[in-house]
Structures are given as structure tokens and as C-alpha cells.
Scaffold this active site. Sequence first.
Site, PDB file in Angstrom:
ATOM      1  N   ASP A  68      72.590  74.683  16.239  1.00 40.34           N
ATOM      2  CA  ASP A  68      71.752  75.621  17.001  1.00 40.34           C
ATOM      3  C   ASP A  68      70.920  74.926  18.085  1.00 40.34           C
ATOM      4  OD1 ASP A  68      72.715  77.390  15.111  1.00 40.34           O
ATOM      5  OD2 ASP A  68      70.756  78.136  14.462  1.00 40.34           O
ATOM      6  N   CYS A  83      77.578  79.259  13.409  1.00 45.44           N
ATOM      7  CA  CYS A  83      77.922  78.020  12.685  1.00 45.44           C
ATOM      8  C   CYS A  83      79.326  77.935  12.089  1.00 45.44           C
ATOM      9  CB  CYS A  83      76.947  77.827  11.530  1.00 45.44           C
ATOM     10  SG  CYS A  83      75.211  77.996  11.958  1.00 45.44           S
ATOM     11  N   HIS A  91      79.605  74.034   4.907  1.00 49.03           N
ATOM     12  CA  HIS A  91      79.736  75.426   5.372  1.00 49.03           C
ATOM     13  C   HIS A  91      81.186  75.870   5.591  1.00 49.03           C
ATOM     14  CE1 HIS A  91      77.692  78.841   7.861  1.00 49.03           C
ATOM     15  NE2 HIS A  91      77.855  79.163   6.596  1.00 49.03           N
ATOM     16  N   ASP A 113      76.888  73.072  17.466  1.00 48.84           N
ATOM     17  CA  ASP A 113      77.906  74.021  16.982  1.00 48.84           C
ATOM     18  C   ASP A 113      77.834  75.380  17.680  1.00 48.84           C
ATOM     19  OD1 ASP A 113      75.511  74.859  15.790  1.00 48.84           O
ATOM     20  OD2 ASP A 113      76.506  75.510  13.955  1.00 48.84           O
ATOM     21  N   LYS A 164      72.650  82.034  20.782  1.00 50.22           N
ATOM     22  CA  LYS A 164      73.447  82.009  19.558  1.00 50.22           C
ATOM     23  C   LYS A 164      73.873  83.430  19.168  1.00 50.22           C
ATOM     24  CE  LYS A 164      73.116  80.884  14.642  1.00 50.22           C
ATOM     25  NZ  LYS A 164      72.317  80.311  13.535  1.00 50.22           N
TER      26      LYS A 164
END
Length: 472
Positions: free
Chosen positions: A37, A76, A134, A286, A304
Site C-alpha cells: 500500500d 494485495c 496472503h 503491491d 488502492k
Amino acid sequence: MFQKSIFFLLIILSFSIIDDQNIKEKSPNIILILADDLGYADVGFNGSKDIITPHLDQIANNGVVFKEGYVSYPVCGPSRAGLITGRYQDTFGFGKNPLFAPKDPNMGLPLSEQTIADMLKLSNYKTFAVGKWHLGAHETLRPLKRGFDEFFGFLTGGHRYFPHEWDLEDETKVTSQGAAYRTKLLRNEKRIEEKEYLTDALSRESVDFIERNSNNPFFIYLAYNAPHGPLQATEKYLQRYDHIKEKNRKTYAAMVSAVDDGVGDIISKLKEKGIYDNTIIYFLSDNGGRLRGDSDNGELRGKKGNLFEGGIRVPFVMQWPKKIKGGQIYNNPVISLDIFATSKALTSPEISSKNELHGVNLIPFLTGEKTHAPHKHLFWRNNLMQNDPNLRAEASAVRSQKFKFIKNKEAVALYDLKNDISEKNNLKNQEIDVYNKLLSEHKKWLKTLKDPIFLGLMANKQYNKLNPDRFN
Ligand code: CA
């Protein structure tokens, strides 16, 4: 005659041995550092005035800044799935941000996919995943099952930063999506006690891995969760930012500084071990900044989660002192997917990859050997609310050298990104042919994609209903 043949055979053999040795000697180490981020304008090399990033700027000075460097998704999970496979993640249905669901073997990166670590293992690289994973918390989806020799970090989409907040022994103690941020860290398969601020611990482990592996080629995937929320920093970094009065911005800046210090420690260790010149370092985020009083995407529109530039164009640099001239600014669009293709071209060009790759080898473009743009088109699909049939919607974008077509809630538009970086001036009605061409390219691309194969973060409640035994 017979003796002559033997003689030539020996010569050929000795050449091929020398050749093998050369290849071996030339294998570069690869360190892929991901921030989480981080806003486009939050690093010195992209013009930040208030956040200080001397070590990241050093990579820029010694290597290349990708001014038009993209990721394949604006949040993400899917962005990481693209990065680690070198493929548009919707090709294999990774179209959502995964939920923390350690009992679900389908919540994460499908086993049909080859990771960059799997690929580098074929060339005997030692591989290490550090930080945020993740890509699946189920036992079959964890880093050691996906090509990594070692892992240090956490399986969730984020984590709290202070050790005293890691009060859950392991995933069996997690009772909600948010609580997963409080588990103890993993070293390989074991939960451990850790005393350091999270970002510092991740840097320390990376440095230690370099110390232990300087004699063999290695790959480190260092996925810092900083500066992703929660905003938490230590005094060591906060005290550098007395000039920032706004609290969120100040803490965020301190978190970026912790990352920058870690990068500095890694560079120092590479130099100490004499392997600095032949180590490729990538650094990127990312997705773009979230703009909640913390991050700054500069001139870019959006943030984002959306397909304006602020969501998908990220701070992105690389260096390889041995081969790539420093101080370069590269202005053609590139994408995170190129890192896999580049790594493969350098280490195992003769082996075909398990699945079709969607990136290109960037090296010839950076040495000047190739002067055209690496990509004709780059594509995005944002699977906004596809899981709710009443709200089925998605957003699309496609980028050519100069133009970008975008369709989302706010716009159906064509922008000239070379002259309108902030996506203000819609040229849809002036450049009808370009618009139609990009639209038709995007339609073709959509046909290669799969619908998301698991429910995402926004469907937490729905997932809990469908999976009442999600947690113990
Ligand atoms: Ca992120």
C-alpha cells in the site's frame, strides 16, 4: 581418424564444461522486495519531500526507476498472485483478496500454478519467503509447499506490528478475520516468540539468510506488510519526522523509514559478502496508496482498490550493478509480471515454464539491446462485486504505449497518459479508433480469464454463513 575424433570430442566436452561453469558463475541472486500500500509519491526517487528514503533512492541511482511500473491488481492478494506466478491472476481465478481460512484448500493460489520460487528451484536456488504471504493459509498452500526452502512471517493479509500484540498462539485460536492479525509469527511451520518490531524482524531475517547463503545463488521474496495498516511505528523511526504534524502521515512515514533502513541493511550485507554486483534487487509496492490521510499518490488519480493510475501504478525500481547501467529512468510501461519472465530468462531459458507467462524479460530493454516498448498492451480487470449477483459489476482497463482505456463507476474514458498523467481529459470522442481498438483488445483478453474461484474479503459474512466451521 579414430584418435582425431576423440580429440575433437574432448575439445567439445571441455568447452561445454567451461560453459556450464560460466552459467553457474553468472547466476545472479535475486531479491524481490515488496512494500504494501505504498503511495506512488512516497519515496524520494518519485519526488517525496517529507518521507526520507536514502536506501531506496540508492537503488534508483544505481539502477533503474520504472516511472510507468504497474501491478496487475489494485489490492494485495491478486496483485501478489500475479507477481509470484508471472501471470494475470484472473487467468487462474485468483480474482479476489483471500479471506483467512486455514481449513479451506481452495482459498489461495491454486496448486496448478508454478511460483517464481518453484521455477528458481529448478536452477538450484535457495529460496526464502519473508513477511506477508496472503496466498493461502491452508497447510497445502503455505510457502514451504510453494517452492520456498524457508519461511519467516505470517499467512494473513496483514499483521499488527508490535510483538506484545501477538497474543494468539496459532491459527486455531483465531475466531475472526481481524483476529488473524494477532497470531504469533511462523518460522517455517513453527510458531515462534519474537521480540522485535515486525518490520525490523523481517529485515533481520533477510540479512541473516544472505549471511548463510552467500556462496550459492539465492532468491529472497521479502514482502513487508509496511506501510499497510494498522499504522504502528517505533520511536526510532517516528523521531525522524518531527517535521510532519499530521499523525497518520507521520506514523506512515516512520513505517516507510523502517522499510528503507531494512533495505539499507540488506545492501550492506551484500557488499560485505562481496555479492552486491551480481545481485538483482527489485523494490515495488503491491498496489497504490489508500489516501486515508497517510499516503500520497502524487499527480496520479485514484487510489488502492481502483483502476485509475493511483491504484495500479506503483513505486518501482531495480538494480543489477554487474549488467545494468545506473541512473536510468525507464518510461515505457512495465508490469510486476515481468519479474518472473526476467528471472526465468536469466536462470532457466531452456526449460519451458509450466504455464504460459504474461510478462517479458526486461534485461534487453535496460541494456539498450531492444529499443521498442516491452508490451503492446497491459490489461486489468477489477472484480468489484461479482459474488453478489445483484451487484455484478467489474471495472476494466487497458494500456497501450500512450493511451489508456478505462471503464469503472466514475468513467468510461480514454486518456493520453503521456500528456495527461492525472487522467482528466477524456479523449473517447476525439480518438474513436484508438478507443475502439483498445476496447476490442480488452474484450479478447477477457475471454482468457476465469471468474473468481473463491469468495473475497468483502464477502466475509457470506463466507462465514457458508462455512460455519471456518474457525474452531
Ligand atoms: Ca496492498
